[in-house]
Design a protein around this motif. Sequence first.
Motif, short mmCIF file in Angstrom:
data_model
loop_
_atom_site.label_atom_id
_atom_site.label_comp_id
_atom_site.label_asym_id
_atom_site.label_seq_id
_atom_site.Cartn_x
_atom_site.Cartn_y
_atom_site.Cartn_z
N UNK A 173 0.83 -1.21 0.00
CA UNK A 173 0.00 0.00 0.00
C UNK A 173 0.86 1.26 0.00
N UNK A 213 2.07 2.09 -3.31
CA UNK A 213 1.11 2.74 -4.19
C UNK A 213 0.97 4.23 -3.89
N UNK A 214 1.37 4.63 -2.68
CA UNK A 214 1.21 6.05 -2.33
C UNK A 214 2.45 6.89 -2.62
N UNK A 247 4.08 7.76 -5.46
CA UNK A 247 3.93 8.82 -6.47
C UNK A 247 2.97 9.92 -6.05
N UNK A 248 1.95 9.55 -5.24
CA UNK A 248 1.00 10.57 -4.79
C UNK A 248 1.71 11.57 -3.89
N UNK A 297 3.56 13.89 -6.02
CA UNK A 297 2.68 14.86 -6.68
C UNK A 297 2.31 15.97 -5.72
N UNK A 352 -14.61 9.25 -12.94
CA UNK A 352 -13.15 9.18 -12.86
C UNK A 352 -12.56 8.48 -14.08
N UNK A 401 -3.59 17.37 -9.80
CA UNK A 401 -3.47 15.99 -9.33
C UNK A 401 -3.79 15.88 -7.85
N UNK A 410 -7.54 16.41 -7.24
CA UNK A 410 -8.33 15.23 -7.61
C UNK A 410 -8.25 14.18 -6.51
N UNK A 411 -7.05 13.97 -6.00
CA UNK A 411 -6.84 12.98 -4.96
C UNK A 411 -7.65 13.36 -3.71
N UNK A 465 -11.41 12.91 -4.20
CA UNK A 465 -11.77 11.49 -4.17
C UNK A 465 -11.82 10.98 -2.73
N UNK A 466 -10.79 11.34 -1.94
CA UNK A 466 -10.73 10.90 -0.54
C UNK A 466 -11.94 11.44 0.23
N UNK A 485 -15.09 9.52 -0.72
CA UNK A 485 -15.10 8.16 -0.17
C UNK A 485 -15.31 8.18 1.34
N UNK A 529 -18.50 6.74 3.49
CA UNK A 529 -18.32 5.79 4.58
C UNK A 529 -19.02 6.29 5.85
#
Lengths: 283, 265
Positions: B17, B20-21, B23-24, B27, B200, B239, B242-243, B246-247, B250, B254
Amino acid sequence: MTRRTGGLGYLLLAPAALWLVLFFVVPFYSLVATSLFDPAGSDFRGYEMTYHWQNYTDAVQEYWRPMLRSLWYGALATFFCLILGYVLAYAIAFKAGRWKNLMLVLVIAPFFTSFLVRTLSWKLILADDGWIVDTLQTLHLLGEDGRLLVTPFAVVMGLTYNFLPFMVLPLYASIDKIDHRLIEAAGDLYANPVVGFFKVTWPLSLPGVISGTLLTFIPASGDYINAQLLGGPNQRMVGGVIQSLFTDANDYPTAAALSVIMMVGIVAMVLVYVRRAGTEELL
Amino acid sequence: MRWIRNNLVLLLGIAVLIYTFIPIAIVILMSFNDPNSRLIYSFDGFTLYNWQNPCEPDGMCGALWTSIKVGFLATLFSTILGTLAAFALVRHDFQGRSSSNLLIFMPMAAPEIVMGSSLLALFVAAGFAGQLGFWTILIAHIMFCLSFVVVTVRARLAGLDDNLEQAAMDLYATPSQTFWRVTFPLVFPGILGAALLSFSLSFDDFIITNLNAGNTTTFPMFVWGAAQRGVPMQVNVVGTLMFMIAILIVVGGEVTSRRRNAKLA
């Protein structure tokens, strides 16, 4: 679930089906037709339909390298996705406990940032003067003027990164369904964890492995953004060839022929899968 | 040591995990960067300039606006058509089910480059080569979002408890009352999820769009063009935004569903 019969079903399905037929199926016919046009034409002078099958042999002869490379990079990326994705999906399904939902969200979250922006970010991370290259050079794992960018490594890494969720989600769906008691039973029968995994967990997760592999391999081998941004001319993939034949070289017949070859390969793969699993399992 | 052994898989999962973070994180960091050169950039200094002047790069905000418009319309149409189709597939029996399933599955499996070039071949054959632009992009986006909507809504519908609808019928609700008061609210989260997914997908698409865009530029196409010349830092601002959006969506979803569940319990 009781299913109603009658006309309403058709009526509800019709608009979507029509849209897909018009803009997915019919275009494919145009593509096949284009691939048989006389290559002497051009998009403003017009093309003549001459059933020029030679377009295919020409395309293969000229571009077999990027074609094979696409398959190879796609397969490598799928393999790495499978390893990373399996660990992650397994951890979420069996070990995350009450953090399950949070971890699932975290799997998808990075992918809401633009694909291109993320890939450019890797370009920065793997850059020649970046700290990863510096560290590897200090450790002598990479030569003095060794680099990561513009290598197959960078491209495969980018593909692995970008298509990971396509692997994790089907794997998770499959692993999450496994009855934990079966794995415990294997343990009770003196299987060590490794044997238990390969005799019980892995076979039960196979549907997820297969659909994840399909969903990762197809877009990864068709992608050219990673090859273009992280690789160089020697890492060119077939998607990039098709794109530039269409937009730069205006060689529609060759581009179409390459596209058709790709699609036929994919359809064959999907059909093998459907044979095994049936269409209801697809979705 | 034992703790590590017991939790090895979980730790490895978390490591994936974190990967995957990476590059974020870059950014987000770069959105505050004050670079010395446009071509080769490293983090040269902290600045809020990029956030204060998001639209400075020529054409970026125009491209962004095009992407938002396309994304909104594509989401609207694909969500409506896809939801109807999902109801048909789950609730109705008809001939040609398996070919319908295949028709819906194929666009998700077909490589983008093939779908993009097929559409281009169609538009050229139909004489629309000169009119490539907003509308051809929209047609393409509705096409590839549709399948994802069907799949998402269908999953929600298939998981629905039949008894609730039966109960409504037993209490003399008419079919339309049952639908709007019971079925639809229960399926709605699935529809909403499908809409978010569509947006998206549409917003992020490059390969299909690039082939069918003519002279129109979407945000990903702007980034692609910029990548050849040197990427303006403002791209990272978009970028990051957008992130974050999205968070927020979500997390918001929740929280609402938790609250609703708490109320029910």
